[in-house]
Design a protein around this motif. Structure first.
Motif, PDB file in Angstrom:
ATOM      1  N   GLY A   1      92.501  39.961  93.333  1.00  0.00           N
ATOM      2  CA  GLY A   1      91.898  38.812  93.989  1.00  0.00           C
ATOM      3  C   GLY A   1      90.805  39.279  94.933  1.00  0.00           C
ATOM      4  O   GLY A   1      90.868  40.393  95.472  1.00  0.00           O
ATOM      5  N   THR A   2      89.801  38.469  95.136  1.00  0.00           N
ATOM      6  CA  THR A   2      88.651  38.883  95.944  1.00  0.00           C
ATOM      7  C   THR A   2      88.917  38.646  97.428  1.00  0.00           C
ATOM      8  O   THR A   2      89.278  37.539  97.837  1.00  0.00           O
ATOM      9  CB  THR A   2      87.388  38.121  95.505  1.00  0.00           C
ATOM     10  N   VAL A   3      88.723  39.682  98.226  1.00  0.00           N
ATOM     11  CA  VAL A   3      88.957  39.637  99.671  1.00  0.00           C
ATOM     12  C   VAL A   3      87.819  40.368 100.384  1.00  0.00           C
ATOM     13  O   VAL A   3      87.036  41.092  99.756  1.00  0.00           O
ATOM     14  CB  VAL A   3      90.306  40.288 100.048  1.00  0.00           C
ATOM     15  N   PHE A   4      87.730  40.182 101.698  1.00  0.00           N
ATOM     16  CA  PHE A   4      86.689  40.860 102.472  1.00  0.00           C
ATOM     17  C   PHE A   4      87.284  41.331 103.811  1.00  0.00           C
ATOM     18  O   PHE A   4      87.005  40.786 104.859  1.00  0.00           O
ATOM     19  CB  PHE A   4      85.482  39.939 102.710  1.00  0.00           C
TER      20      PHE A   4
ATOM     21  N   ILE B   1      75.824  42.747  86.425  1.00  0.00           N
ATOM     22  CA  ILE B   1      77.169  42.626  86.983  1.00  0.00           C
ATOM     23  C   ILE B   1      77.666  43.980  87.474  1.00  0.00           C
ATOM     24  O   ILE B   1      78.214  44.098  88.581  1.00  0.00           O
ATOM     25  CB  ILE B   1      78.140  42.063  85.929  1.00  0.00           C
ATOM     26  N   ALA B   2      77.482  45.026  86.659  1.00  0.00           N
ATOM     27  CA  ALA B   2      77.952  46.363  87.034  1.00  0.00           C
ATOM     28  C   ALA B   2      77.302  46.831  88.331  1.00  0.00           C
ATOM     29  O   ALA B   2      77.973  47.360  89.229  1.00  0.00           O
ATOM     30  CB  ALA B   2      77.666  47.353  85.903  1.00  0.00           C
ATOM     31  N   ILE B   3      76.001  46.627  88.441  1.00  0.00           N
ATOM     32  CA  ILE B   3      75.283  47.062  89.651  1.00  0.00           C
ATOM     33  C   ILE B   3      75.753  46.277  90.868  1.00  0.00           C
ATOM     34  O   ILE B   3      75.982  46.850  91.947  1.00  0.00           O
ATOM     35  CB  ILE B   3      73.765  46.887  89.454  1.00  0.00           C
ATOM     36  N   LEU B   4      75.924  44.981  90.718  1.00  0.00           N
ATOM     37  CA  LEU B   4      76.328  44.148  91.854  1.00  0.00           C
ATOM     38  C   LEU B   4      77.752  44.458  92.299  1.00  0.00           C
ATOM     39  O   LEU B   4      78.048  44.482  93.496  1.00  0.00           O
ATOM     40  CB  LEU B   4      76.188  42.672  91.495  1.00  0.00           C
ATOM     41  N   VAL B   5      78.651  44.702  91.339  1.00  0.00           N
ATOM     42  CA  VAL B   5      80.022  45.084  91.696  1.00  0.00           C
ATOM     43  C   VAL B   5      80.037  46.431  92.388  1.00  0.00           C
ATOM     44  O   VAL B   5      80.739  46.639  93.390  1.00  0.00           O
ATOM     45  CB  VAL B   5      80.926  45.110  90.442  1.00  0.00           C
ATOM     46  N   PHE B   6      79.253  47.368  91.884  1.00  0.00           N
ATOM     47  CA  PHE B   6      79.207  48.697  92.488  1.00  0.00           C
ATOM     48  C   PHE B   6      78.629  48.633  93.896  1.00  0.00           C
ATOM     49  O   PHE B   6      79.080  49.337  94.802  1.00  0.00           O
ATOM     50  CB  PHE B   6      78.356  49.631  91.626  1.00  0.00           C
TER      51      PHE B   6
ATOM     52  N   THR C   1      83.002  42.222  99.331  1.00  0.00           N
ATOM     53  CA  THR C   1      83.633  40.939  99.024  1.00  0.00           C
ATOM     54  C   THR C   1      84.396  40.924  97.703  1.00  0.00           C
ATOM     55  O   THR C   1      84.973  39.900  97.347  1.00  0.00           O
ATOM     56  CB  THR C   1      82.567  39.831  98.954  1.00  0.00           C
ATOM     57  N   GLY C   2      84.364  42.026  96.972  1.00  0.00           N
ATOM     58  CA  GLY C   2      84.906  42.014  95.620  1.00  0.00           C
ATOM     59  C   GLY C   2      83.883  41.580  94.595  1.00  0.00           C
ATOM     60  O   GLY C   2      84.129  41.642  93.399  1.00  0.00           O
TER      61      GLY C   2
END
Length: 228
Positions: free
Chosen positions: A120-123, A169-174, A180-181
Motif C-alpha cells: 500500500g502507498t504511504v509517505f 513509470i519505472a523512472i517515476l517509481v525509482f 509516496t510509493g
C-alpha cells in the motif's frame, strides 16, 4: 463495448496484482527491482490490452481522456466502474495468494503486512501536503507522456508507446517510490490499503484525490499547449 470492459477489468486486475505482488513476495530491499517490475508490467499490459480498451487501468487517465474530449461521459463512467471491479479482483487475488505464501513459509499475515502494508502507498518521511504535491506532479508527468503519445500532431511511435509509458513509470517509481510509493493511480492505492488496513488507510485521501488534480493539469496542458 464488451471488449473495452474486458480490457479494463482484466488489465486493471493484473496491474493491482502484479505490482504489489512483485514487491511483497519478491524480497526487494531497494527500488530498482520494483521500479523495473512496475514498468515492465505496465508495458506488457498496455501491449496486451491497448488494442481492446486503450489500456487506461487508471481513473485519472480516463478522466483526462474525457476532459480532452477523447471519450464521452457515459463511456468514461463505464471505464471507471470496470477499473474498480478489476482492482477489487486483483486485490482479492493478491490477498489470497500472499496468505498462501505466508502460510507455506510459516510466517504471520499480521506481522508481515505490518511491515510491507501489502505494498500500500504511504509517505512516512514527508507531510501529507508534500505527498499530495508529489503525487500531482508524478501523475501530471505520466499523463503528459500519454498525451504526447496520443496527440495527432505528435504521435509517431505507436508501436513503441507501451515501452515509453513503462519506462516513464519505472523512472517515476525509482525517483519517488521512497517519498509516496509513486502511485499515480487511485485504484492502485485503494485496494492494497483496504486489504492491508492500518497505515495505508490513514491518508488514503491523498492517493484518491491527487491523481485527479493531475488529470486536470494534463487537460489544461493539452488545451493550451498541445493543441494551440
Amino acid at each position: 463495448m464488451k471488449k473495452k470492459i474486458f480490457g479494463e477489468v482484466f488489465g486493471t486486475a493484473l496491474l493491482v496484482f502484479f505490482g504489489p505482488a512483485l514487491v511483497v513476495m519478491g524480497g526487494y530491499n531497494d527500488l530498482l527491482g520494483p521500479s523495473i517490475g512496475w514498468g515492465v508490467s505496465l508495458a506488457v499490459l498496455v501491449y496486451a490490452f491497448g488494442p481492446l480498451s486503450g489500456a487506461h487501468f487508471n481513473p485519472a487517465v480516463t478522466l483526462m481522456m474525457f476532459l480532452t474530449k477523447q471519450m464521452k461521459a457515459a463511456e468514461a463512467v463505464v471505464y471507471v466502474i470496470a477499473q474498480l471491479v478489476g482492482g477489487l479482483i486483483g486485490g482479492l487475488f493478491l490477498t489470497l495468494t500472499y496468505k498462501a505464501y505466508l502460510k507455506g513459509a510459516g510466517l504471520s499475515w499480521s506481522t508481515e503486512v505490518a511491515k510491507n502494508n501489502l505494498n500500500g502507498t504511504v509517505f512516512p518521511n514527508i507531510s501529507a501536503g508534500m505527498a499530495f504535491l508529489v503525487e500531482v506532479v508524478l501523475t501530471t508527468v505520466l499523463l503528459v507522456v500519454i498525451l504526447v503519445l496520443n496527440n495527432e500532431k505528435t504521435k509517431s511511435y505507436n508501436l513503441q508507446a507501451p515501452i515509453a509509458v513503462g519506462l516513464t513509470i519505472a523512472i517515476l517509481v525509482f525517483a519517488a517510490g521512497n517519498l509516496t510509493g509513486a502511485s499515480m493511480n487511485p485504484v492502485r492505492s485503494l485496494y492494497p490499503a483496504l486489504f492491508a488496513g492500518g497505515l495505508p488507510m490513514q491518508d488514503l485521501w491523498v492517493y484518491l484525490t491527487a491523481p485527479f488534480v493531475g488529470s486536470i493539469v494534463g487537460a489544461l496542458i493539452d488545451r493550451f499547449i498541445m493543441n494551440d
